[in-house]
Design an enzyme around this catalytic site. Structure first.
Site, PDB file in Angstrom:
ATOM      1  N   PHE A 111      30.255  16.365  69.828  1.00 26.34           N
ATOM      2  CA  PHE A 111      29.329  17.296  68.781  1.00 26.34           C
ATOM      3  C   PHE A 111      28.921  18.787  69.268  1.00 26.34           C
ATOM      4  O   PHE A 111      28.074  19.183  68.587  1.00 26.34           O
ATOM      5  CB  PHE A 111      28.101  16.235  68.669  1.00 26.34           C
ATOM      6  CG  PHE A 111      27.035  16.610  69.577  1.00 26.34           C
ATOM      7  CD1 PHE A 111      26.689  15.997  70.830  1.00 26.34           C
ATOM      8  CD2 PHE A 111      25.825  17.391  69.039  1.00 26.34           C
ATOM      9  CE1 PHE A 111      25.654  16.286  71.565  1.00 26.34           C
ATOM     10  CE2 PHE A 111      24.718  17.568  69.771  1.00 26.34           C
ATOM     11  CZ  PHE A 111      24.507  17.195  71.125  1.00 26.34           C
ATOM     12  N   LYS A 112      29.058  18.850  70.607  1.00 25.39           N
ATOM     13  CA  LYS A 112      28.630  20.355  71.148  1.00 25.39           C
ATOM     14  C   LYS A 112      29.321  21.291  70.047  1.00 25.39           C
ATOM     15  O   LYS A 112      28.691  22.569  70.095  1.00 25.39           O
ATOM     16  CB  LYS A 112      29.009  20.336  72.643  1.00 25.39           C
ATOM     17  CG  LYS A 112      28.590  19.363  73.546  1.00 25.39           C
ATOM     18  CD  LYS A 112      27.095  19.274  73.556  1.00 25.39           C
ATOM     19  CE  LYS A 112      26.378  18.584  74.834  1.00 25.39           C
ATOM     20  NZ  LYS A 112      26.856  17.190  74.734  1.00 25.39           N
ATOM     21  N   ASP A 113      30.467  21.114  69.736  1.00 23.85           N
ATOM     22  CA  ASP A 113      31.100  22.176  68.784  1.00 23.85           C
ATOM     23  C   ASP A 113      30.192  22.572  67.500  1.00 23.85           C
ATOM     24  O   ASP A 113      30.373  23.445  67.091  1.00 23.85           O
ATOM     25  CB  ASP A 113      32.281  21.524  68.293  1.00 23.85           C
ATOM     26  CG  ASP A 113      33.383  21.500  69.301  1.00 23.85           C
ATOM     27  OD1 ASP A 113      33.593  22.157  70.252  1.00 23.85           O
ATOM     28  OD2 ASP A 113      34.316  20.533  69.192  1.00 23.85           O
ATOM     29  N   LEU A 116      28.065  25.086  69.464  1.00 24.23           N
ATOM     30  CA  LEU A 116      28.639  25.996  70.222  1.00 24.23           C
ATOM     31  C   LEU A 116      29.656  26.761  69.358  1.00 24.23           C
ATOM     32  O   LEU A 116      30.297  27.713  69.942  1.00 24.23           O
ATOM     33  CB  LEU A 116      29.103  25.412  71.534  1.00 24.23           C
ATOM     34  CG  LEU A 116      27.973  25.166  72.661  1.00 24.23           C
ATOM     35  CD1 LEU A 116      28.493  24.272  73.582  1.00 24.23           C
ATOM     36  CD2 LEU A 116      27.620  26.429  73.243  1.00 24.23           C
ATOM     37  N   THR A 146      29.525  20.034  76.822  1.00 17.40           N
ATOM     38  CA  THR A 146      29.155  21.332  76.624  1.00 17.40           C
ATOM     39  C   THR A 146      30.101  22.428  77.290  1.00 17.40           C
ATOM     40  O   THR A 146      30.164  23.477  76.681  1.00 17.40           O
ATOM     41  CB  THR A 146      27.576  21.559  77.292  1.00 17.40           C
ATOM     42  OG1 THR A 146      26.848  20.712  76.605  1.00 17.40           O
ATOM     43  CG2 THR A 146      27.142  23.040  77.146  1.00 17.40           C
TER      44      THR A 146
END
Ligand SMILES: *Cc1c(COP(=O)(O)O)cnc(C)c1O
Length: 497
Positions: A111-113, A116, A146
């Site tokens: 989910f960091k995408d 980011l 991350t």
């Protein structure tokens, strides 16, 4: 109207959104928060038919008021494109009677995408706006996801360098391979001898080191952060909660104004804080359910009002949640203290010195929108296996923690509200843990064999992110002790040590 940002630890200074994004952390070590939380200025009826990108614009413009329409739309368009394997960007899957908001369809399959992929664009736009001439050095501590998402986002972005610290032995095989094979001349990856909290504390110390900042400025560098302490991470995460609600409405799963519960697998408290912000903006969310693994500091905090990190750090099968100091909780503490920076600063000082603090009964009142739960390793495994057997759906370990907590919450509280679970990683990223949860017999196979097996049993396409690392050469082998991070940063940047 311009929305300004303040530090959670002092009230005098205000900064614009773009300045807050550039700095990452405030000079006093506090986190930037908007002076007030904006409301959505578009109704659900309109939001229902919007694309992800359109939703992103109407949400983010409320927070990033010093970005022009053109700038913000350009950032959004550059972020949410073919890097995602679905046009929906964040699709919903119905698993039993629960809705999984799949946040893992981006380039690095976690989910960091979601944040980011846009942060580099927000940051370079912010640099231009503020006439920054220095090269921006992104320092990032990662519990696994991350790091890769930030590396992918910043690789070869002109005017930036990125240095990622991860805990050696504390991430999954795929997570590590993803990072150490990263391309890009401006990327560096360092394995530290310590855990995620050591890495995060080390990065924070470097940020607070004024002398170092001056030395670097003399060499044409300035630091910023890609961690969720950066408001530029948090704001894009609010978007998908608004989007998910609107899509549930559009699909007839809920009716207008119907309240839903949201369960989020939590580590640094960024994702669930974004859900809280979405609620403040006007999304009908009843409970925000914070799901922890065996590192259940947050569960204990919601039970007792006492935050206490003095305990054993457990390495679990959901490594991205192996965290004892949840940085973003500070933003919530500040809010429930009535935006009292002094009170918050005192508590954070106690956390730093004693590893613990206690909030007042009055502050506890402010937590009534939240509930906490946790899943043990055995419960997490069982959830994966049982869900697969009943529905054929395979979920990753982090999502399983949340799915378990969601189910138990429902049962215990006899709460029949529709339930949304934030699904934070592709099962492919944690193939070993996922497959052995389904059948212990898989434990003899290696990671890539298990990836192929996972494909067979789930029918889910193997993501490009996995194919990429199968045979990729290792480019990063640097290691350092946790107390040597500052020295390592100077070496990497070629600044006098
Ligand atoms: C980062 C991460 C989490 C925790 O999110 P926070 O915003 O740090 O609470 C949960 N699951 C996965 C897969 C992650 O990568």
């Amino acid at each position: 109207m311009e929305l300004v940002y303040r530090s959670t630890r002092s009230t005098e200074k205000t900064v614009t959104a773009s300045q807050a994004i550039l700095k990452g952390l405030a000079d006093d070590g506090g986190l930037f928060v908007p002076e007030q939380l904006p409301k959505l200025d578009v109704d659900m009826e309109t939001l229902k038919s919007m694309t992800y990108q359109e939703t992103a614009y109407v949400v983010m413009k409320q927070f990033l008021t010093d970005f022009t329409e053109e700038e913000l739309k350009h950032c959004i368009k550059s972020a949410y494109d073919e890097k995602f394997d679905t046009e929906e960007i964040a699709p919903l899957a119905k698993v039993g009677d629960t809705y999984h908001l799949e946040l893992f369809h981006g380039a690095t399959i976690a989910f960091k995408d979601m944040a980011l992929s846009i942060l580099p664009h927000l940051l370079t736009t912010a640099a231009k706006k503020n006439h920054v001439k220095n090269e921006i050095v992104i320092l990032t501590a990662t519990s696994g996801d991350t790091g890769k998402a930030a590396l992918a986002g910043f690789a070869d972005v002109p005017g930036t360098k990125i240095i990622v610290f991860y805990p050696k032995g504390g991430v999954s095989k795929v997570q590590e391979l993803q990072m150490v094979t990263q391309k890009g001349d401006n990327t560096s990856v360092v394995a530290i001898h310590g855990n995620f909290d050591n890495a995060q504390s080390g990065v924070k110390e470097i940020f607070e080191d004024k002398e170092l900042a001056e030395e670097l400025a003399a060499c044409g560098y300035q630091f910023s952060s890609a961690n969720s302490i950066n408001i530029g991470r948090l704001v894009p995460q609010v978007v998908y909660y608004v989007y998910a609600y609107a899509k549930l409405l559009e699909n007839g799963e809920i009716s207008e104004g119907e309240e839903i519960n949201v369960t989020v697998p939590t580590g640094n408290f960024g994702n669930i804080l974004a859900a809280y912000y979405a609620k403040q903006m006007g999304v009908p969310i009843a409970k925000l359910i914070c799901a922890s693994n065996e590192n259940k500091v947050l569960f204990d905090f919601f039970q007792t009002g006492r935050y206490d990190r003095n305990r054993e750090f457990v390495l679990t099968s959901s490594p991205s949640m192996d965290i004892l100091i949840s940085s973003n909780l500070e933003r919530l503490i500040y809010t429930i203290a009535g935006q009292d920076a002094q009170k918050n600063a005192e508590l954070m000082q106690a956390l730093k010195e004693k590893g613990a603090y206690e909030i007042t009964a009055e502050m506890q009142e402010g937590l009534k929108d939240f509930a906490g739960g946790y899943a043990t390793e055995a419960q997490t495994k069982e959830m994966i296996r049982e869900t697969y057997q009943k529905t054929g759906y395979v979920m990753d370990t982090h999502t399983a923690v949340a799915a378990y907590v969601c189910r138990e919450y429902k049962k215990k509280n006899k709460d029949a509200k529709k339930a949304l679970v934030a699904s934070t990683a592709s099962p492919y990223k944690f193939a070993h843990s996922v497959m052995t949860a389904i059948d212990e017999a898989y434990s003899k196979k290696d990671e890539f064999e298990l990836i192929d097996e996972l494909h067979k049993i789930s029918g889910m396409e193997i993501p490009a992110a996995i194919e990429e690392i199968r045979n990729a050469p290792i480019r990063h082998t640097r290691e350092c002790d946790a107390d040597q991070m500052k020295k390592t940063v100077k070496e990497i940047l070629g600044v006098e040590v």
